[in-house]
Design an enzyme around this catalytic site. Sequence first.
Site, PDB file in Angstrom:
ATOM      1  N   ASP A   1       0.804  -1.230   0.000  1.00  0.00           N
ATOM      2  CA  ASP A   1       0.000   0.000   0.000  1.00  0.00           C
ATOM      3  C   ASP A   1       0.833   1.274   0.000  1.00  0.00           C
ATOM      4  O   ASP A   1       0.354   2.339   0.347  1.00  0.00           O
ATOM      5  CB  ASP A   1      -0.978   0.000   1.178  1.00  0.00           C
ATOM      6  CG  ASP A   1      -0.272   0.121   2.522  1.00  0.00           C
ATOM      7  OD1 ASP A   1       0.897  -0.311   2.601  1.00  0.00           O
ATOM      8  OD2 ASP A   1      -0.880   0.624   3.462  1.00  0.00           O
ATOM      9  N   GLU A   2       2.098   1.170  -0.377  1.00  0.00           N
ATOM     10  CA  GLU A   2       2.935   2.363  -0.433  1.00  0.00           C
ATOM     11  C   GLU A   2       3.831   2.287  -1.663  1.00  0.00           C
ATOM     12  O   GLU A   2       4.299   1.195  -2.016  1.00  0.00           O
ATOM     13  CB  GLU A   2       3.888   2.415   0.766  1.00  0.00           C
ATOM     14  CG  GLU A   2       3.271   2.835   2.070  1.00  0.00           C
ATOM     15  CD  GLU A   2       4.342   2.767   3.165  1.00  0.00           C
ATOM     16  OE1 GLU A   2       4.723   1.637   3.525  1.00  0.00           O
ATOM     17  OE2 GLU A   2       4.781   3.814   3.632  1.00  0.00           O
TER      18      GLU A   2
END
Lengths: 402, 370
Positions: free
Chosen positions: A98-99
């Site tokens: 998620d990054e």
Amino acid sequence: MDAFYAAVEERDRPELRGKPVIIGADPKGGAGRGVVSTANYEARKFGVGSAMPISTAFRLCPQGVFISPDMSKYSAISLEIRAIFEAFTDLVEPLSVDEAFLDVTASVRLFGNGEGIARAIKARIKAETRLTASVGVASAKLIAKIASDLRKPDGLVVVPPGTERAFLAPLPVRRLWGIGPKMEERLAKLGIHTVGQLADAKVTRLLGTHGLDLQRLARGEDDRPVVSDSGPAKSVSVEHTFDVDEGNPRALRKALLRLADELSRRLRAESLAGRTVTLKYRDETFRTTTHARSGRAPTNVASELFETASGLFDDVHGSLKVRLLGIGVSGFTEPVQRGLFEEESPRRGARIDELRDRVREKFGREALVRASDLEDEKGQEGRRDPEGHPLQARLGNPRKAR
Amino acid sequence: MEITVRREDLVRDLQVIQGIVDRRGAIAILSNALLVASNDSLSLSATDLDVSVKAVCPARVKKGGATTLPARKLHDIVKALPSGSDILLRDDEEGFVSVQSERTNYKVATLPKDDFPTLPESKGAQEIALPAAVMSRLIGKTSFAITVEDARYYLGGALLIVHGDTVTMVTTDGHRLCFAREKVEGAKFKEERVLIPRKAINELKQVTEGEETIFFSRTENHLIFRTPRRTLTSKLVEGQFPAHEKVIAAKGPKVGQTKRTELLDALRRVSLLSTERSRAIRLTMKPGEIELHASSPDQGEAVETFAAEYSGEQVDIGFNAQYLIDFLSVLSDAEVTIELKDSDAQGIFYPTSQKDGDSMHRYVLMPMRL
């Protein structure tokens, strides 16, 4: 992404909203042995945080909703988000599910400055996934990362060039990469609590070579490039969302044909050809499906892409109206058998594509268009030349042209 | 009709014609063989309307006549009867033929002989006499490279060229081309080029078996191959066979030799880890050796190195392993020569012992981009 796993679960299960949600191992009534993957902001109010033992989380927040992670679901969404990133730049370095780091240096002319791109990305993520993201915009990876963490959730922090050091100075040293609780303690003993203090300290000898690296980071010196791990493109795709959900079969076929032309152009521009053609189909109820077919030989020929895509379309299209259509090509890396007589008999479609490129290059995009693009959805000729004469008259009956 | 045939004669001919009959059974009569008994022989014919075969075997004819019987079923029956037996065929009942050996009696349903299509005949067309052994060898050397893809029907056959004192056969599927030529001592052929469809090639091999000479002629629409006992006719295929002369003339400046069986065995071993679909392997020819490498993203990789006579600059090239195996398998020579240029140009393969001359066997294979 903000509390990514928890946010996904909240999105998909509205009844969770407002409740503390903890994604992680089974707490087994407080006897569980795993850890917390993600806690939503409600749960964080109880002191629950990621990597905390699940038993502790259960003790702190027994009323919380404990959910075991559904990695395949999160990965799928992660790919969707990745695709959004890739619409802005091809330099995307995922840090985790998620990054990611994005280098948008080369995209500024196309999409506006860093802040503008950040806003656009946030907006698209929200529109397409109903999730929020926090973005940090800065001249270096470290600063951008710290900035993105600063105003979660749904944050946007811009650190203009030249202000990096000032931005970092007041932050606690823990914010820097490579500083864990132990190092934090050692620094505290030396009277160093903030990043600014570390940047100015003359203590690097005490900390060894690692200290030098830390001090460089503390001064905002980070010149590591954003490295895209994707290597050569694995697929190329184009899609079109209709302004109004479309049910007219002629209009749908026309849209597919345009997409095939566009896709073909992009593939040819990068000298790519793939064996697998994928159709993306979203109906008026927002149900999205993809359908793929692999041919024997790789292709980037518009007519062949259209033929395969429309075959897939015929299989999937029912009575519902269509919201979005897309065509993609993949399977570039497979070995390609070369032919003996290629030079003498290039594929018909390939020659047409090549001629079209050349005509357009010389006389402009509008110089040579498909007959189907000259008519409107009802089959009437629509476009006219600058003097207002219908273009169709010169090019014959478009209905026969198919 | 009432005749007696030796089982072995009948089996042999039924074996040949049953390859022709319609497998799908869409047209009933095409599943049947036409049997015609006259003089001292029984002729058996089968056709799929494109390719037809007629075979004549010796028979004791008590009463002449004609009928049709399901070719495959008849083949199965005759095969199942004891070796060395005599078989009696008699149409003593309307719509049936009885097939009898010593102890067994079959009654097999017939279809009317008049429903059977009329087969084309050479009708005095000029015949060329070809040595059957040469034809058989040429087919064996080249037929593997005929395309099985129906889309390019003009590649779906073998090009036969008779010219001067040579007979040549060329096959290609667009990725590879196989060329074989043999010299026929004392022959003076008028130049003739015909495309023989794949199915006819398969039959032709059988028709030539055990024969000395095969007579070839063409009519307006058909090719005819005839031996004293068998006749094969095939519709002429429309379409231009690709220009193969240029392909065959190509040379590779990097020439190496290796043992055929070593290369073949290595290919079989290494290609086990090539991807199923592409069968791609990388061949690296370097001084003194050849290395084969295959990898599949899901399964892993394989490498094998073996000795080769080569002293030039290293060259790496991708090939479909199966295509190489196909060619090496039809050779019987001990050594094979490989001519390469670079990773984008065709590879040329031929038996090392082959002298420049009128007989040759050559295989040109396009690489794979890895």
